[in-house]
Motif scaffolding. Structure first.
Motif, short mmCIF file in Angstrom:
data_model
loop_
_atom_site.label_atom_id
_atom_site.label_comp_id
_atom_site.label_asym_id
_atom_site.label_seq_id
_atom_site.Cartn_x
_atom_site.Cartn_y
_atom_site.Cartn_z
N ASN A 310 0.83 -1.21 0.00
CA ASN A 310 0.00 0.00 0.00
C ASN A 310 0.86 1.25 0.00
O ASN A 310 0.42 2.32 -0.44
N GLN A 394 -19.18 -5.46 -6.06
CA GLN A 394 -18.28 -4.40 -5.59
C GLN A 394 -16.83 -4.89 -5.54
O GLN A 394 -15.91 -4.19 -5.99
N LEU A 395 -16.62 -6.11 -5.03
CA LEU A 395 -15.28 -6.66 -4.95
C LEU A 395 -14.73 -6.93 -6.34
O LEU A 395 -13.55 -6.66 -6.62
N VAL A 398 -13.41 -3.76 -7.83
CA VAL A 398 -12.11 -3.36 -7.26
C VAL A 398 -10.99 -4.19 -7.87
O VAL A 398 -9.94 -3.65 -8.27
N LEU A 399 -11.20 -5.50 -7.95
CA LEU A 399 -10.16 -6.38 -8.48
C LEU A 399 -9.89 -6.11 -9.95
O LEU A 399 -8.74 -6.10 -10.41
N ASP A 401 -10.35 -3.32 -11.54
CA ASP A 401 -9.64 -2.05 -11.65
C ASP A 401 -8.16 -2.22 -11.33
O ASP A 401 -7.29 -1.66 -12.01
N ARG A 402 -7.86 -3.03 -10.31
CA ARG A 402 -6.45 -3.29 -9.97
C ARG A 402 -5.77 -4.06 -11.10
O ARG A 402 -4.61 -3.79 -11.42
#
Length: 744
Positions: A310, A394-395, A398-399, A401-402
């Motif tokens: 992070n 939602q998860l 996020v994944l 996008d990563r």
């Protein structure tokens, strides 16, 4: 030696710089840093007609008129200017000046040409791949599928708990915050603490896990030799040990079994193996402490770990076998590996991350012959979809996008140049014969991770000076009160025992005591005030005496300040006790160097010709700790350190001390010159010169007095000309350097 006088323009200012061309380009950069505050790694120095002066430029023939800009200025101009932006940075120079210089425009053109060649080679590799590689996905998928179930073990709470129980968490947390404090960061954020704890976990794992070439005999402990494979026992199969190597003892002929366990729970118990076991187990440790982690499978027979940092905002490479982090080019550049497929495997998907580990993608493509690139993408996409079944929208968002960010990062990284200042080692783990057979020794003669273009570092060592001053006060009090030398040694031994007990305690809640039972009341009353000074230097405070038999103390503030100071105080105690025992007479005449060390210079900026990463950096020579050292991998025939005094104070250097390091006497400095500067490093004058110096033992301190008095300096330079045995080593190392100013 060629003395040059440069006129350097920076913005609207002109600077005169006296320079010895034998000192190297980095010294010139440091001189400019002292005048302009532009760090060396952010400097661009131009001659005439857009000529960029570089490390390999001939400084004897470069024009006397130079222009300095910072890379920040270059970047700002890049956004504001058109294609002729670099021409704005040039200056008019004398005609006829010559030298080995390069036009910056040409450098960019060469970079563009190189990129074009790489893209063309990539297209050709893809074209030929369709004829060499199969469209069948089976072989590629079979290499990856078993690891998908493997990484799910890392999510098991039982396995995670078993891993955490084996880790000295408090010790690693202390090392983590101390490492930040040594960089001047005493109030790190949670993200910073998490990042450095992960690194300490890596170092701990490397030190405590055992590499197995051939296991020792289970019977007599002697060496063994491989004699084939054996059928696995039910107890071995239970933990994934389906492959069992057999070894015959060279002494008693007993057969020793070496099952290659796949279950990290069992590997946590055995704490041994090769790269498969190391990476498997370390990735479990990372997950056990909450880090997003994935196992990295290299099809050319290696495994390691990646964790999402992070702090860095990206995935970070960690190799537990080598103890190396964030050096993804280790394998291609250091080991000379011919990579083909590198795949990241996690609980939520699999990804082709080969591009992170290469700067020769077009060459790698020519070796990717198992199947075609579209099939590779399809297989990884299908496995990832299987892993993510049941995830919330939602998860998934996020994944995904990563995933896109990582793809962009990998594509951007490919055209970037290798950092030539970082030297990556060949493989360190495994028997040398085995590494040679695998062609993984690499070509780095020093076989170490090192840097030849070091950053300017801040010496966070004010506590070292405070501790030495406290000992001056304590010893002076002993002399003033006529305390016998033998009694002083007894008192210092008691102080040492108290601090050793304190060091063993949890760093966040330290408290302890010093026994004074063998000391008379009169002596106790005399030593309490200077003892309080020493405790204060350790960020400790004393509490009420218990019948004058014991001094109790506890933390007075930030526990990290105590953590960083304790090893310094213990080493200083050893030195003082040793000096006292070896002194024939002890009295007021003894209250000087080397027994007392007043007015130590601290908190300066320091730059070196090179350094070993991560533990042999130049500030290690100024941290007051015996076990640390500065190591210059290429310094045997010449290396240097420049020390710039804090706030440009003008100081009269009276004495300096050098201490030999923990090992390798052949690396000790033998010949050197100490110089001073009264203009921040633009010009230098000799303060001391030493030849044929020999350190007879490890951790030996030698004290050298500066005979010139009243020569004020705000920078000092050590030029180490040769080590003790230049035929036996390429390295220079020094345990510590301490500078002491004359008390006015």
């Amino acid at each position: 030696m060629v003395a040059r006088k440069f006129v350097v323009q920076h913005n609207d200012s002109l600077f005169d710089v006296d320079y010895d061309t034998e000192d190297g380009f980095e010294v010139l950069k440091f001189q400019l840093f002292s005048l302009t505050s532009i760090p060396p790694d952010e400097q661009k120095i131009f001659g005439g007609e857009n000529l960029l002066v570089k490390d390999d430029s001939d400084l004897n023939s470069v024009t006397d008129k130079l222009r300095l800009v910072s890379t920040d200025e270059v970047h700002d101009n890049a956004f504001a200017q058109s294609d002729d932006k670099l021409r704005l940075l040039s200056i008019e120079v004398d005609e006829g000046s010559s030298g080995t210089v390069a036009k910056d425009d040409n450098a960019f053109a060469q970079s563009d040409e190189e990129l074009a060649r790489m893209l063309q080679a990539e297209e050709e590799a893809l074209f030929f791949q369709q004829f060499r590689a199969s469209e069948d996905r089976g072989q590629f998928e079979q290499r990856i599928r078993p690891y998908v179930s493997q990484v799910l073990m890392y999510e098991d709470p039982v396995r995670q708990a078993a891993a955490r129980k084996t880790v000295p968490v408090d010790e690693l947390e202390e090392k983590a915050v101390v490492s930040l404090a040594k960089e001047g960061n005493f109030k790190p954020s949670k993200i910073e603490q998490d990042h450095v704890f992960l690194l300490q976990l890596l170092f701990w794992f490397k030190q405590t896990f055992r590499w197995v070439n051939a296991p020792s005999c289970d019977g007599c402990g002697s060496e063994t030799i491989n004699c084939g494979m054996g059928a696995p026992l039910p107890s071995e199969i239970q933990f994934g040990g389906s492959r069992v190597e057999l070894y015959r003892c060279n002494n008693c002929l007993r057969i020793t079994r070496f099952p290659r366990y796949n279950d990290p729970l069992k590997i946590v118990e055995t704490r041994r193996g090769r790269c498969g076991e190391w990476a498997n187990c370390f990735t479990l440790y990372c997950r056990a402490f909450g880090y997003e982690s994935r196992l990295i499978l290299d099809f050319t027979d290696h495994l390691w770990t990646e964790c999402f940092s992070n702090l860095l905002g990206r995935w970070m490479h960690l190799d537990p076998c080598e103890g190396v982090y964030d050096k993804p080019l280790l394998y291609e550049k250091g080991w000379n590996k011919k990579l083909n497929y590198v795949v990241a495997i996690a609980k939520d998907g699999v990804h082709d991350v080969t591009k992170r580990y290469t700067r020769k993608w077009h060459e790698v493509l020519s070796r990717r012959n198992i199947t075609t690139e579209p099939v590779v993408s399809a297989v990884l996409s299908d496995i990832t979809k299987d892993c993510r079944k049941g995830f919330t929208p939602q998860l998934l968002a996020v994944l995904e996008d990563r995933d896109r960010s990582e793809v962009d990062e990998l594509e951007r990284g490919l055209p970037s140049q290798n950092d030539g200042s970082i030297s990556l080692p060949g493989r360190q783990s495994g028997a040398k014969e085995w590494r040679i057979a695998r062609s993984e020794l690499g070509s780095n003669e020093n076989n170490s991770l090192s840097c030849s273009e070091c950053p300017i570092r801040i010496c966070v060592d004010e506590h070292v000076t405070s501790i030495l001053n406290a000992f001056c006060s304590l010893l002076s009090q002993f002399v003033e009160n006529d305390i016998p030398k033998s009694k002083i040694v007894d008192i210092l031994e008691m102080v040492k025992r108290g601090l050793l007990d304190l060091k063993k305690a949890s760093f966040r809640s330290r408290s302890g005591s010093i026994s004074l039972e063998s000391i008379t009341l009169k002596f106790v009353q005399q030593i309490i005030p200077p003892l309080d000074v020493l405790l204060a230097a350790l960020s400790l405070k004393s509490e009420k005496l218990e019948k004058c038999e014991r001094v109790n103390f506890c933390l007075a503030g930030d526990p990290v300040k105590t953590s960083i100071a304790l090893p310094v105080a213990l080493d200083a105690l050893d030195i003082v006790i040793d000096n006292l025992r070896n002194s024939d007479n002890f009295g007021k005449g003894s209250l000087s160097l080397p027994l007392l060390k007043p007015n130590r210079i601290s908190s300066g900026l320091v730059l070196a010709s090179g350094e070993e990463l991560p533990f042999g950096i130049v500030t290690s020579a100024f941290d007051g700790i015996h076990t640390s050292k500065w190591e210059e991998p290429n310094g045997a025939k010449g290396g240097w350190i420049i020390y710039k005094v804090k706030d440009n104070q003008m100081l009269d250097l009276e004495v300096y001390e050098l201490m030999s390091a923990n090992d390798a006497p052949e690396r000790d400095p033998m010949n050197w010159v100490v110089e001073g500067s009264d203009d921040g490093g633009s010009s230098w004058y000799v303060l001391d010169k030493q030849t044929s110096q020999m350190f007879e033992k490890r951790f030996q301190r030698k004290t050298f007095k500066i005979h010139s008095v009243g020569r004020l300096s705000n920078a000092f330079r050590f030029r180490f000309l040769a080590v003790r045995d230049v035929q036996a080593t390429s390295r220079l190392q020094i345990g510590s350097i301490d500078l002491f100013a004359r008390i006015s």
